[in-house]
Structure formats: structure tokens, C-alpha cells
Scaffold this motif. Structure first.
Motif, short mmCIF file in Angstrom:
data_model
loop_
_atom_site.label_atom_id
_atom_site.label_comp_id
_atom_site.label_asym_id
_atom_site.label_seq_id
_atom_site.Cartn_x
_atom_site.Cartn_y
_atom_site.Cartn_z
N GLN A 130 -4.39 -1.81 -5.85
CA GLN A 130 -4.13 -0.72 -5.78
C GLN A 130 -2.97 0.41 -6.66
O GLN A 130 -2.73 1.33 -5.94
N GLY B 200 1.05 -0.94 -0.18
CA GLY B 200 -0.05 0.11 -0.05
C GLY B 200 0.98 0.88 0.43
O GLY B 200 0.71 2.17 -0.89
N PRO C 26 -11.22 -0.94 -9.34
CA PRO C 26 -10.18 -1.71 -8.30
C PRO C 26 -11.91 -2.27 -7.13
O PRO C 26 -11.29 -3.56 -6.66
#
Lengths: 679, 155
Positions: B59, A673, B138
Motif C-alpha cells: 500500500q 491502510g 502493488p
């Protein structure tokens, strides 16, 4: 360029950070202990200019300070230095830093260093995370903006991961006070003797019937000209007689299991078909044996029998029957008075528990047939360097007389760098010994045949060692002609040979006639050691030789704790360098045995038994049988002693209930992330 | 990273014993390659969960790189084969989600192959550049991530 007095390191501290030392409050998760509130310290290294030349270090520091959880972000010229480490320790002690992120060189270099720093300041070493902004950033990118941005992303990922780190307890295990040395050349011999002299048992495994290795084949050694056998054979005997050395010749290591301190080696003791307890080395069997094969000890210059010992000074001085060529005529059995011959003998497998391992598997001589232009197999008077050693050795097939057929050569040509520094055969490296071996061999020709013309064709002469240059000058003064030349071809000319070469100083093609051509064949990684290398999971460098843990600072260690390198298995080297490295490897192997205990990584798999459904999928993927099914509870359990920490079970678990300590899904996902966040 | 000038973002996974060390060697050898990939160090390529790969794509990763030991060289015997099996499966999934399977690259790079690492980085980054930004939805891929949690791939 002298720097100013030690600057006070710049620090950026968010206002909200508590100035008083904050004791990390420990909540203990099942995986490890995690403190509830991370206070992260980020330390960005300049590494002199290694990092700061391509990464805007102050920019990275500023960026790091803005990240959630970061209490302190600092820069320092060398974070790994004593004051750099002190900076971290002070922050841990005074500022309550409970997670440390260093943005420095690779964790493979200084993870250990910084772990100790944390430990010394009273913080669990697993609260460290390293952002590799040197090897994987500043050294490989040229654009400052791009490199800085990447450094920021790496720091961000490290910070994100550090928030989720958990404290782990390093365990200690006892070390089996016995060592395994693989390979019985001079490297293995020296390592075995040093370890044995320190009081530890050594199992020395050699695949040949005797120890001694290539050094036993050499005549004289450069630059001192001492006789190889005279300095080697006493050491061989010392090995045989040493009460702490168990010599396992004609044996091969097939598998190695376990871990640092507690390896188990499976050794195949090949059938010798001769009972060594009975064999008196009388040689009667050899006289009786009708089977003749090429003698590998003499590099094929002579023949030996199917029952043989490699050379008369072999240690142990015992005979073996080569199974593949024996015709079972039983003639040896009939003449053997002690009745030592046993055709029914079988290979035996032995499991040997050891604490440390020294790999000394040596080298092979480059196969000259790979340079067909030199006609190595075509002409009997084109020979390799090791063949020349046997030819000139008093114990060799000609008793040291340099002869081709029956004639003494009048013109001898040596060719340097055969199979070394040669991209056409894939060997870019220098074999390091051939220049001086050739000088020595040229000297020996001059000594034995003073009338002979000796020409050495070289690319460069590398006479870098102690006494080397002096020896090279001496050999030239003895009348050996050195010509900088690039040989292209060897062909027959009448009864003799001719070497065509380009004289690179004169810039012209020359033809040199010769009765004997010696190819200074280089060293290549030993082919026969492939299996043991793969059993040990050792890495190779681009040149095929075994890779040391660090080329400068850990030259005898490998990436595998407890496994050390000695001699030419690591890179080509001469006898003194081999002995020095062997002594280093021995010292490294002795240290953990002397201490008796070593630390083992607590990075093992962990099962959340609340979520485990008992599907046993993980059981099937574990190569180490570390997972077993608990019938009573219906869940899996991890045997931490067996778990190696690869994490394959975690990646396979359909319930997501197995995770690998220090590489948890949450930690990895946090890194992903962070890496994908715009910076 | 400025949005007007797109540059690929690649998440890399490298095993500690081979590819991560190979990447370090590329650094020690000062071999220059594009800066688009950031590596996550794992002990073994067999540790890489399909979920990790899908999470990266979800992501916004334009590419995912996985580096492991050469066949037969895995420090943990067969982790690299497990990675290979998972990559094959994830590629098929990617296709169904409209992501080019070649955005996921698996390579065997040893600790001694710094040059190969730099070459692979250059080649893969170039390939992703040609493909352009990943146009992933996503939501859909997060759904895939969930599905993957209940799929198991052995060896």
C-alpha cells in the motif's frame, strides 16, 4: 492565566447523523460482538497546551469529522478530566455513539480511565481506541504542519480500527490470598509485615541465610543517628514470629508462571547442610571448622568459617555450610551435639501459588575497583562506605574502633559520588543516600576520634530530606571540612596516602594527605536478582533499576499486573523512603487479595474451526501450551485460561484462521491502510 | 502530504511491553525525531504477520519498522525471536520483489530506551530518505501477500 467559563465543546456533526439515540444492534461474531453500524465519536484533547502547542487540534477535529463512520468529533482541553469524560458519556447515552476514539496521551497512561468511562455509559470498554498524539506526536515533533499531519494519520488509523472493534467480556478470576515477597531487606521485611498484618499469608524469600539486607550492616542511620540494628532486629524477629509469614531464607525464586491473582513461583530451597529443626545456634561447629573465607557481611574486613551464620542476630538464627568451600572434614559434625549436620542434604524445589508479588531485591554497592585511580584494591586504607559501616559498628571486626591496621587515623578523607553521577562508569544518576551517609560517617569519625582531621570532597551536597540540612550543618559545625573538589587520583606518599584533587571553588590543584580514605560508593542494580527479574519479565529503566508503571502516579506498580516494587530495586533510596514504598507496595498487593477477584484481559486467541485444517503449526509456537488438537473434530482449540494473548499463533497460522481478539488481522490491516492514505 | 515534496512514509509495529513504552518514554523525555513513522501497537512483536509487512509495502509504505523486546526479555518468552525469523524471511522476499531489504528494520528497544527509540527513528528515516520512494508494483506485492498466507514460520 484564567480561562473563560466552561465553553460548550465544539462539535462537528455530519447532517446525516441520526439525532435520536440509536441502540447498537448486536450481531455476535464468534470472536466477540460487533454492532452492525458503527457510530464513532472522536475526542481530540488539547492536554492544556501539551498537544495543542504542536498539533492543530481544530484541524484534526475537522479531519476526523470527515472520516467514514464518524458521527461526532469534538475537542476538549482535558479529555481525561471529569467534564471531558462526561462529554463522552453524554454522547454515548444521548447520541448513540458506539465506538469511542480518543486522540490523547498514550494508552499506557489513560486506557484504563477511558475504558471505565465507556463502561459507566453502558458501552463495552473494548469499543475504545486511543490515538497517541501526545507521547508519540506532539511531544516529539516541532513542526506544526508535520505534527498535525501525523496526528491526522494516527486518528485515521484509530478510526479505521475502531470500526472493526468487537465487544469483549472481561472475565474475573479469583485471587490466591497469599503473597510472595522477594528479598528480605528492610523493604521486603516491611512489605511482608504489612501484608501479614492485613491477614494474608506471605512467603518471604531471601537468598542469604538471614533476612536483614544491607540495613543490617549499617552502624547508625542518618540524620537521627539511631542504631540500625536496634531498629531493624526487632522487625526481623517480628517477621520470624509472625503466624502469617513463611520465611524462606537461603532460597531463590527461579521462575514465576501464571498471571495476576494466580501466579506460581518456583523456589529453590538451597541445601543448608544443617538441619535447622535441630540446630540450637550454639556456635560449636564454627569453633571446630578449619576453613576460613572472607566474611561478606563484614565486607571482607574479617574472615568467617565455611559453616557460618552471617551475624549473631541473624534471623533465622541458624547455621549453613557453604558448599563451595567446605572440605568435608566432618569436624563440625563431630562436635554438633544435636546432630544437625547433614552432608547429604540436597536443594529442594518448591512450587508456591500466590496471588500477588512484591519485588524487593535491593541494590549492590558500586564496585570501587571500577575507579582504578582511587587505588581501592591497592591500598588497604582506601575503603568503601559499607566497609566503613562495618569498621565503625560495635558488632564489626574492630568492635567499632576506627583503625587502619593497628593505628587510629589522624587524617580521614571522604570522597563523594564514587560510581554515581559519573558517565565514565555509565551511571549518570545520583544515588541519593551517599551525601548523608558521608555526613553521618564524618560525624562518627569526629565522635570517636575528636582529634582527627576530617575532609569531605564533594561535587554538591544534596541534603534534601527531613532533617538532612540540619544534620549537614551540624556536622560542619563539628569541624568537618567540606571542600568542593574533583578528586583525580590517590597515591602512596611515604607511609600515608595522598589525594590529588582540583578544588573547584579555588580553581587550583590540591594534595590532601590521609591515613584513611572512604569512598562514598553509590548504588547499582542488584546483580544477583537478574534471574528473578527476567523470570518476572520486568522492564528496567535506562539506569538499570526496575521500571515502575508510571514515574509519578504508579510508582510501586509494574507493567505486570499483580507485581509491585519496593525499595532500592526501583531506584536508590534511603531507609524512610524504602519503608514508605514498601508500605505502598504492600497496600497495592493487599487490595486485590482483599477483594478476592481480579479482572483478566479477554484478549485471547480464537480459532475459526470452519477454516482450521488441523495442521498443528500453531501448537508448536505457543509457549504456554494453550493450543491443543481436538482429535474428534480435527481442529485446534484454545484453552483461554492458559492463553496469554501474544498472538504468535495468529501470525503463524497458514490458513489465517487463528486470530487474536482485539488485535485481529482485519483490525491491523485497517490501521496499516489508514496510515498510508494521503491526508 | 504534498506530492511535490516527498517524505518517507513508514509503518511501525511496536510491542506493548518494550518498544511502545520506549517510544512513550522518548515522548515524556521530549526527544525530537522525524515524524514519518506511525506506530501500531501490538501485544508482542511475535504477533506481526508477514502478511502485515507485505500489506504495508503493497500500500505504498517506504519502510516498515518493527520494535520488540531485547533477546531474553520478551514478555511472552520468545515472540521477539519469532519476529526475527519472520523478518529474515520477508527480507528475502522483498529482494525478489525489487524492494531493498533494508526498508524493513527490526530493532530491540526496551521500555527504558527512549533515547534509542528516537535515535532509531532518526536513523531509519534518514536511511529511507537516502533510498528514496519505494517503487513497488502493488499487483506483484499483493500476490506475495497471498502467498504469505499459506506460508508458516514457527520460531
Amino acid at each position: 492565566m484564567e480561562k473563560k467559563k466552561e465553553k460548550r465543546p465544539k462539535g462537528e456533526r455530519p447532517k446525516s447523523a441520526p439525532s435520536k439515540r440509536e441502540r447498537p444492534k448486536g450481531g455476535r461474531s464468534k470472536i466477540g460482538r460487533r454492532t452492525s453500524e458503527p457510530r464513532i465519536g472522536v475526542y481530540v484533547c488539547h492536554c492544556g497546551v501539551n498537544i495543542s502547542a504542536t498539533v492543530d487540534v481544530p484541524g484534526v477535529v475537522k479531519f476526523a469529522a470527515s472520516l467514514p463512520g464518524v458521527a461526532i468529533a469534538r475537542e476538549y482541553p482535558y479529555v481525561c478530566s471529569d467534564p471531558g469524560q462526561k462529554l463522552i458519556m453524554d454522547d454515548i447515552r444521548r447520541e448513540g455513539i458506539n465506538r469511542v476514539v480518543t486522540a490523547t496521551c498514550s494508552p499506557r497512561l489513560h486506557e484504563g480511565t477511558f475504558k471505565k468511562t465507556l463502561q459507566e455509559a453502558g458501552l463495552n470498554p473494548y469499543f475504545l481506541e486511543i490515538a497517541n498524539i501526545r507521547e508519540q506526536c506532539s511531544w516529539v515533533h516541532d513542526d506544526i504542519t508535520e505534527a498535525t499531519e501525523k496526528a491526522k494519520r494516527l486518528v485515521m488509523a484509530a478510526v479505521a480500527r475502531s470500526r472493526l472493534l468487537e465487544s469483549l467480556d472481561v472475565k474475573e478470576v479469583s485471587v490466591v490470598p497469599e503473597a510472595l515477597v522477594i528479598g528480605g531487606g528492610i523493604a521486603g521485611i516491611q512489605a511482608a509485615l504489612d501484608i501479614a498484618n492485613a491477614g494474608f499469608t506471605v512467603h518471604l524469600v531471601e537468598r542469604q541465610p538471614t533476612i536483614g539486607g544491607h540495613m543490617a550492616q549499617l552502624d547508625k542511620t542518618f540524620p537521627t543517628l539511631d542504631c540500625s540494628a536496634c531498629i531493624l532486629t526487632p522487625k526481623m524477629v517480628e517477621v520470624e514470629r509472625h503466624p502469617n509469614i513463611r520465611l524462606l531464607t537461603y532460597s531463590e525464586v527461579e521462575a514465576v508462571e501464571g498471571y495476576f491473582g494466580n501466579f506460581t513461583a518456583r523456589v529453590r530451597r538451597k541445601a543448608t547442610f544443617v538441619d535447622w529443626d535441630k540446630c540450637t545456634a550454639c556456635n560449636d561447629c564454627v569453633d571446630a571448622c578449619p576453613v576460613k573465607v572472607e566474611d561478606e557481611f563484614n565486607m571482607g574486613l574479617s574472615q568467617r568459617k565455611a559453616i557460618y551464620r552471617p551475624f549473631p542476630q541473624a534471623v533465622p538464627n541458624k547455621f549453613v555450610i557453604q558448599k563451595e568451600v567446605c572440605i568435608k572434614c566432618q569436624k563440625c559434625q563431630k562436635v554438633c551435639q544435636p546432630e544437625a549436620i547433614d552432608y547429604d542434604m540436597e536443594d529442594r524445589l518448591e512450587e508456591i501459588p500466590v496471588g500477588t508479588i512484591v519485588v524487593a531485591t535491593g541494590y549492590d554497592q558500586f564496585s570501587c575497583v571500577r575507579k582504578p585511580e582511587f587505588g581501592y584494591e591497592q591500598y588497604e586504607n582506601v575503603i568503601s562506605g559499607l566497609e566503613f559501616e562495618r569498621l565503625v559498628s560495635p558488632s564489626g571486626p574492630t568492635e567499632g574502633h576506627i583503625r587502619v591496621g593497628r593505628k587510629e587515623p589522624g587524617d580521614v578523607v571522604f570522597i563523594h559520588c564514587v560510581g554515581s553521577r559519573d558517565e565514565t562508569v555509565g551511571n549518570e544518576y545520583c544515588s541519593r543516600v551517599c551525601c548523608m551517609t558521608t555526613a553521618k560517617q564524618a560525624h562518627l569519625v569526629k565522635e570517636k576520634l575528636p582529634q582527627a582531621n576530617v575532609t569531605v570532597l564533594y561535587i554538591d551536597v544534596r541534603a534534601f530530606g527531613k532533617g538532612f540540612e540540619e544534620f549537614y550543618v551540624r556536622v560542619k559545625e563539628e569541624g568537618v571540612s567540606y571542600r568542593r573538589a574533583n578528586p583525580s587520583e590517590i597515591y602512596r606518599k611515604g607511609e600515608r596516602l595522598a589525594v590529588r584533587a582540583e578544588d573547584t571553588l579555588l580553581g587550583e590543584t590540591v594534595e590532601i594527605e590521609a591515613d584513611l580514605v572512604v569512598l562514598a560508593a553509590g548504588m547499582v542494580p542488584s546483580a544477583s536478582s537478574r534471574e528473578v527479574i527476567s523470570a518476572l519479565r520486568l522492564s528496567r529503566s535506562a539506569d538499570g533499576f526496575l521500571m515502575e508503571a508510571h514515574p509519578k502516579l504508579r510508582p510501586v506498580e509494574t507493567a505486570i499486573d499483580g507485581v509491585y516494587l519496593a525499595g532500592c530495586c526501583q531506584s536508590p533510596k534511603d531507609i524512610p523512603d524504602t519503608v514508605a514504598q514498601a508500605k505502598g507496595a504492600a497496600a497495592s498487593a493487599i487490595a486485590p487479595m482483599a477483594r478476592g477477584r481480579v479482572e483478566v484481559e479477554p484478549i485471547t486467541a480464537f480459532v475459526d474451526d470452519q477454516r482450521c485444517s488441523g495442521c498443528r503449526t500453531c501448537e508448536a509456537v505457543c509457549e504456554y501450551s494453550a493450543l491443543s488438537f481436538n482429535e474428534e473434530e480435527g481442529v485446534m482449540t484454545v484453552n483461554e485460561a492458559l492463553c496469554k494473548g501474544c498472538g504468535a499463533c495468529g501470525a503463524t497460522c497458514p490458513s489465517g484462521c487463528i486470530t487474536l481478539r482485539h488485535y485481529t488481522d482485519r483490525q491491523i490491516l485497517a490501521q496499516i491502510g489508514a496510515m498510508l492514505t494521503h491526508v | 502530504m504534498s506530492d511535490e515534496k516527498w517524505s518517507p512514509r513508514i509503518v511501525g509495529f511496536a510491542c506493548n511491553w518494550c518498544t511502545y513504552a520506549g517510544a512513550d518514554l522518548a515522548g515524556t523525555s521530549r526527544l525530537s525525531y522525524p515524524p514519518n513513522t506511525t506506530l501500531i501497537r501490538v501485544m508482542c512483536s511475535g504477533r506481526i504477520d508477514m502478511q502485515h509487512i507485505m500489506a504495508a509495502f503493497a500500500q505504498g509504505a517506504d519502510g516498515v519498522f518493527i520494535g520488540g523486546c531485547h533477546p531474553g526479555d520478551c514478555h511472552y518468552i520468545s515472540g521477539n525471536y519469532k519476529a526475527q525469523a519472520r523478518v529474515a524471511l520477508v527480507r528475502r522476499l522483498l529482494e525478489q520483489f525489487g524492494i531493498e531489504p533494508s526498508r524493513l528494520r527490526l530493532e530491540w528497544i526496551s521500555a527504558g530506551e527512549g533515547t534509542l527509540f528516537a535515535e532509531v527513528m532518526a536513523d531509519f528515516t534518514g536511511h529511507i530518505r537516502e533510498l528514496g520512494p519505494s517503487s513497488v508494483e502493488p499487483d506483484r506485492i499483493q500476490a506475495a501477500e497471498h502467498i504469505l498466507r499459506s506460508v508458516s514460520v514457527g520460531s
